[in-house]
Design a protein around this motif. Structure first.
Motif, PDB file in Angstrom:
ATOM      1  N   GLY A   1       0.759  -1.238   0.000  1.00 27.56           N
ATOM      2  CA  GLY A   1       0.000   0.000   0.000  1.00 27.56           C
ATOM      3  C   GLY A   1       0.787   1.285   0.000  1.00 27.56           C
ATOM      4  N   ALA A   2       2.119   1.214  -0.013  1.00 25.69           N
ATOM      5  CA  ALA A   2       2.928   2.425   0.090  1.00 25.69           C
ATOM      6  C   ALA A   2       2.997   3.188  -1.232  1.00 25.69           C
ATOM      7  CB  ALA A   2       4.343   2.072   0.549  1.00 25.69           C
ATOM      8  N   THR A   3       3.240   4.480  -1.110  1.00 25.86           N
ATOM      9  CA  THR A   3       3.664   5.290  -2.249  1.00 25.86           C
ATOM     10  C   THR A   3       5.185   5.216  -2.278  1.00 25.86           C
ATOM     11  OG1 THR A   3       1.777   6.793  -2.131  1.00 25.86           O
ATOM     12  CG2 THR A   3       3.785   7.632  -3.183  1.00 25.86           C
ATOM     13  N   VAL A   4       5.734   4.833  -3.423  1.00 25.09           N
ATOM     14  CA  VAL A   4       7.164   4.542  -3.477  1.00 25.09           C
ATOM     15  C   VAL A   4       7.846   5.368  -4.561  1.00 25.09           C
ATOM     16  CG1 VAL A   4       8.910   2.737  -3.602  1.00 25.09           C
ATOM     17  CG2 VAL A   4       6.598   2.163  -2.803  1.00 25.09           C
ATOM     18  N   TYR A   5       8.786   6.194  -4.152  1.00 23.95           N
ATOM     19  CA  TYR A   5       9.651   6.902  -5.091  1.00 23.95           C
ATOM     20  C   TYR A   5      10.814   5.968  -5.431  1.00 23.95           C
ATOM     21  CZ  TYR A   5       7.134  11.248  -4.280  1.00 23.95           C
ATOM     22  OH  TYR A   5       6.159  12.210  -4.221  1.00 23.95           O
ATOM     23  N   VAL A   6      11.012   5.725  -6.706  1.00 24.23           N
ATOM     24  CA  VAL A   6      12.067   4.804  -7.135  1.00 24.23           C
ATOM     25  C   VAL A   6      13.082   5.579  -7.967  1.00 24.23           C
ATOM     26  CG1 VAL A   6      10.540   2.809  -7.062  1.00 24.23           C
ATOM     27  CG2 VAL A   6      10.757   4.056  -9.200  1.00 24.23           C
ATOM     28  N   THR A   7      14.348   5.373  -7.652  1.00 23.18           N
ATOM     29  CA  THR A   7      15.391   6.123  -8.331  1.00 23.18           C
ATOM     30  C   THR A   7      16.425   5.192  -8.940  1.00 23.18           C
ATOM     31  OG1 THR A   7      16.824   6.315  -6.385  1.00 23.18           O
ATOM     32  CG2 THR A   7      15.119   8.010  -6.672  1.00 23.18           C
ATOM     33  N   GLY A   8      17.165   5.750  -9.865  1.00 22.52           N
ATOM     34  CA  GLY A   8      18.233   5.025 -10.538  1.00 22.52           C
ATOM     35  C   GLY A   8      18.706   5.846 -11.716  1.00 22.52           C
ATOM     36  N   ARG A   9      19.682   5.304 -12.429  1.00 23.50           N
ATOM     37  CA  ARG A   9      20.265   6.047 -13.548  1.00 23.50           C
ATOM     38  C   ARG A   9      19.822   5.536 -14.906  1.00 23.50           C
ATOM     39  NH1 ARG A   9      26.340   5.193 -12.564  1.00 23.50           N
ATOM     40  NH2 ARG A   9      25.504   3.168 -11.898  1.00 23.50           N
ATOM     41  N   THR A  10      19.232   4.341 -14.942  1.00 24.44           N
ATOM     42  CA  THR A  10      18.794   3.792 -16.225  1.00 24.44           C
ATOM     43  C   THR A  10      17.319   4.091 -16.430  1.00 24.44           C
ATOM     44  OG1 THR A  10      20.455   2.036 -16.253  1.00 24.44           O
ATOM     45  CG2 THR A  10      18.489   1.704 -17.598  1.00 24.44           C
ATOM     46  N   THR A  11      17.047   4.847 -17.487  1.00 28.99           N
ATOM     47  CA  THR A  11      15.689   5.204 -17.855  1.00 28.99           C
ATOM     48  C   THR A  11      15.424   4.700 -19.273  1.00 28.99           C
ATOM     49  OG1 THR A  11      16.261   7.323 -18.875  1.00 28.99           O
ATOM     50  CG2 THR A  11      15.940   7.305 -16.479  1.00 28.99           C
ATOM     51  N   ARG A  12      14.243   4.973 -19.764  1.00 26.50           N
ATOM     52  CA  ARG A  12      13.928   4.559 -21.134  1.00 26.50           C
ATOM     53  C   ARG A  12      14.673   5.392 -22.169  1.00 26.50           C
ATOM     54  NH1 ARG A  12       7.745   3.431 -19.366  1.00 26.50           N
ATOM     55  NH2 ARG A  12       8.008   1.188 -18.996  1.00 26.50           N
ATOM     56  N   GLU A  13      15.293   6.479 -21.721  1.00 27.33           N
ATOM     57  CA  GLU A  13      16.060   7.327 -22.638  1.00 27.33           C
ATOM     58  C   GLU A  13      17.567   7.206 -22.447  1.00 27.33           C
ATOM     59  OE1 GLU A  13      13.335   8.758 -20.816  1.00 27.33           O
ATOM     60  OE2 GLU A  13      12.165   8.179 -22.588  1.00 27.33           O
ATOM     61  N   LYS A  14      17.996   6.692 -21.291  1.00 28.03           N
ATOM     62  CA  LYS A  14      19.432   6.700 -20.981  1.00 28.03           C
ATOM     63  C   LYS A  14      19.809   5.470 -20.175  1.00 28.03           C
ATOM     64  CE  LYS A  14      22.989   9.645 -18.861  1.00 28.03           C
ATOM     65  NZ  LYS A  14      23.220  10.905 -18.108  1.00 28.03           N
ATOM     66  N   VAL A  15      20.951   4.869 -20.518  1.00 27.72           N
ATOM     67  CA  VAL A  15      21.426   3.664 -19.840  1.00 27.72           C
ATOM     68  C   VAL A  15      22.658   4.009 -19.005  1.00 27.72           C
ATOM     69  CG1 VAL A  15      22.268   1.299 -20.139  1.00 27.72           C
ATOM     70  CG2 VAL A  15      20.556   2.229 -21.714  1.00 27.72           C
ATOM     71  N   SER A  16      22.711   3.500 -17.782  1.00 29.86           N
ATOM     72  CA  SER A  16      23.845   3.770 -16.905  1.00 29.86           C
ATOM     73  C   SER A  16      25.056   2.940 -17.308  1.00 29.86           C
ATOM     74  CB  SER A  16      23.478   3.441 -15.452  1.00 29.86           C
ATOM     75  OG  SER A  16      23.496   2.039 -15.254  1.00 29.86           O
ATOM     76  N   GLU A  17      26.139   3.104 -16.568  1.00 33.60           N
ATOM     77  CA  GLU A  17      27.368   2.363 -16.846  1.00 33.60           C
ATOM     78  C   GLU A  17      27.213   0.858 -16.670  1.00 33.60           C
ATOM     79  OE1 GLU A  17      30.181   2.650 -13.063  1.00 33.60           O
ATOM     80  OE2 GLU A  17      28.987   4.466 -13.313  1.00 33.60           O
ATOM     81  N   VAL A  18      26.156   0.426 -15.955  1.00 29.28           N
ATOM     82  CA  VAL A  18      25.898  -1.005 -15.805  1.00 29.28           C
ATOM     83  C   VAL A  18      25.635  -1.639 -17.164  1.00 29.28           C
ATOM     84  CG1 VAL A  18      24.345  -2.719 -14.768  1.00 29.28           C
ATOM     85  CG2 VAL A  18      25.060  -0.710 -13.458  1.00 29.28           C
ATOM     86  N   GLY A  19      25.041  -0.871 -18.070  1.00 30.39           N
ATOM     87  CA  GLY A  19      24.887  -1.322 -19.443  1.00 30.39           C
ATOM     88  C   GLY A  19      23.711  -2.236 -19.708  1.00 30.39           C
ATOM     89  N   ARG A  20      22.690  -2.194 -18.844  1.00 26.79           N
ATOM     90  CA  ARG A  20      21.512  -3.034 -19.043  1.00 26.79           C
ATOM     91  C   ARG A  20      20.309  -2.138 -19.344  1.00 26.79           C
ATOM     92  NH1 ARG A  20      21.503  -8.335 -17.618  1.00 26.79           N
ATOM     93  NH2 ARG A  20      19.244  -8.232 -17.266  1.00 26.79           N
ATOM     94  N   ALA A  21      19.915  -2.097 -20.615  1.00 28.83           N
ATOM     95  CA  ALA A  21      18.774  -1.278 -21.018  1.00 28.83           C
ATOM     96  C   ALA A  21      17.453  -1.990 -20.785  1.00 28.83           C
ATOM     97  CB  ALA A  21      18.901  -0.908 -22.497  1.00 28.83           C
ATOM     98  N   THR A  22      17.520  -3.246 -20.370  1.00 32.36           N
ATOM     99  CA  THR A  22      16.310  -4.063 -20.234  1.00 32.36           C
ATOM    100  C   THR A  22      15.524  -3.760 -18.971  1.00 32.36           C
ATOM    101  OG1 THR A  22      17.780  -5.782 -19.383  1.00 32.36           O
ATOM    102  CG2 THR A  22      17.037  -6.008 -21.660  1.00 32.36           C
ATOM    103  N   GLU A  23      16.118  -3.046 -18.004  1.00 35.53           N
ATOM    104  CA  GLU A  23      15.394  -2.662 -16.795  1.00 35.53           C
ATOM    105  C   GLU A  23      15.524  -1.155 -16.604  1.00 35.53           C
ATOM    106  OE1 GLU A  23      17.314  -6.567 -16.655  1.00 35.53           O
ATOM    107  OE2 GLU A  23      18.323  -4.810 -15.792  1.00 35.53           O
ATOM    108  N   THR A  24      14.397  -0.492 -16.346  1.00 36.92           N
ATOM    109  CA  THR A  24      14.389   0.956 -16.165  1.00 36.92           C
ATOM    110  C   THR A  24      13.602   1.324 -14.913  1.00 36.92           C
ATOM    111  OG1 THR A  24      12.331   1.340 -17.396  1.00 36.92           O
ATOM    112  CG2 THR A  24      14.377   1.231 -18.687  1.00 36.92           C
ATOM    113  N   ILE A  25      13.839   2.539 -14.420  1.00 40.00           N
ATOM    114  CA  ILE A  25      13.097   2.960 -13.233  1.00 40.00           C
ATOM    115  C   ILE A  25      11.629   3.218 -13.571  1.00 40.00           C
ATOM    116  CG2 ILE A  25      15.081   3.820 -11.957  1.00 40.00           C
ATOM    117  CD1 ILE A  25      14.210   6.673 -12.798  1.00 40.00           C
ATOM    118  N   GLU A  26      11.345   3.614 -14.819  1.00 37.93           N
ATOM    119  CA  GLU A  26       9.941   3.795 -15.192  1.00 37.93           C
ATOM    120  C   GLU A  26       9.181   2.475 -15.097  1.00 37.93           C
ATOM    121  OE1 GLU A  26      12.239   6.751 -17.865  1.00 37.93           O
ATOM    122  OE2 GLU A  26      12.522   4.728 -17.095  1.00 37.93           O
TER     123      GLU A  26
END
Length: 306
Positions: free
Chosen positions: A34-59
């Motif tokens: 039931g919580a409202t959850v703010y989720v953060t990270g560097r990989t989005t649908r527009e940009k991939v972090s240094e981890v290099g995995r575009a298959t998972e995004t914060i959106e």
């Protein structure tokens, strides 16, 4: 079940580092409660972090939180950038007026680990980057988010790491990795000391052998056929899905007596026994119990630990 009737209805959570793995599952399980959850990270649908995995995004994580029954809000954030973290906290305060749960799960350093190398053989740039990702990010986020969290009594901080304080008396095979994964244990202890006087709780939490997206890809299996990997690595049979540690955090957050854990090192398997939840498949693995037991008794059976 309406959000108000769920155990974490009305609670506001920040899961820092929720792109994939444990962070994503924790966010989803908090949402399911039931919580409202703010989720953060560097990989989005527009940009991939240094981890290099575009298959998972914060959106995608935010959408999973909402689908589970909570409200997921994705905020692209590099937790090494103080201004970005400060803006994140200000946004939560402006939109919600409170913060009840902070999960420090930022990591993303697997690609930098050089196991079984002496410190003088290890790439210094990569090693220092591990400390930035696994330690500095947590310190920045706690420093900037806790003033909001302590506005109301009962706040919870969860420092995610790899290994319990009992297990991590052993060397973790790489100087920088050892530091990066022991630091959150000490941070939870120190945060617990600071939070105790204002009614807050801080813990360190580790999953067991986690079947994260990256781990499954490394072993060439999926969540559906993960047991195929045990043909080459029998001990992988004690592995757990990310759901398990997600349920551990949700159970902690919903426990009005969670202050008894303040400053302590905990594991998903330990909390499953305490709170009665299971992994997604109905099992209750205790990976760290198995790993420690096997050191003294190589004949110990995986089946006895799940």
């Amino acid at each position: 079940m309406t959000t108000e009737k769920k155990p974490l209805g009305g609670r506001i959570a920040l899961v820092a580092g929720a792109t994939r793995g444990a962070g994503r599952a924790i966010a989803v399980q908090l949402g399911a409660a039931g919580a409202t959850v703010y989720v953060t990270g560097r990989t989005t649908r527009e940009k991939v972090s240094e981890v290099g995995r575009a298959t998972e995004t914060i959106e995608e994580t935010a959408e999973l939180v909402t689908a589970a029954g909570g409200e997921g809000i994705a905020v692209p954030t590099d937790h090494l950038e103080i201004d970005q973290v400060r803006s994140l906290v200000e946004r939560i305060e402006n939109e919600q007026g409170r913060l009840d749960i902070l999960v420090n799960d930022v990591w993303g350093g697997e690609h930098l680990i050089e196991f079984d190398k002496k410190v003088w053989e290890t790439d210094l740039t990569g090693g220092l980057r591990m400390l930035e990702l696994g330690v500095k990010t947590h310190a920045i986020t706690s420093r900037l988010a806790l003033p909001l969290l302590i506005k109301n009594p009962g706040g919870l901080v969860v420092e995610m790491t790899d290994g319990t304080s009992e297990y991590n008396t052993r060397f973790r095979n790489n100087f920088f990795y050892d530091l990066a994964k022991n630091a959150p244990l000490r941070m939870a202890f120190a945060l617990g000391h600071d939070l105790e006087s204002v009614g807050g709780t801080a813990v360190a939490l580790t999953p067991g052998w986690l079947r994260s997206e990256q781990m499954l890809a490394t072993f060439g299996v999926t969540e559906e056929n993960w047991r195929d990997a045990t043909e080459k690595i029998p001990d992988f049979a004690v592995a757990e899905s990310p759901v398990y540690v997600g349920r551990a955090v949700a159970a902690l957050a919903a426990d009005p007596g969670r202050a008894r854990w303040n400053g302590r090192s905990l594991s998903s398997g330990q909390l499953a026994k305490e709170y009665g939840f299971t992994d997604a498949d109905g099992s209750r693995p205790d990976a760290w119990g198995f790993i420690i037991a096997k050191e003294t008794d190589p004949s110990v059976r995986v089946e006895d630990y799940r």
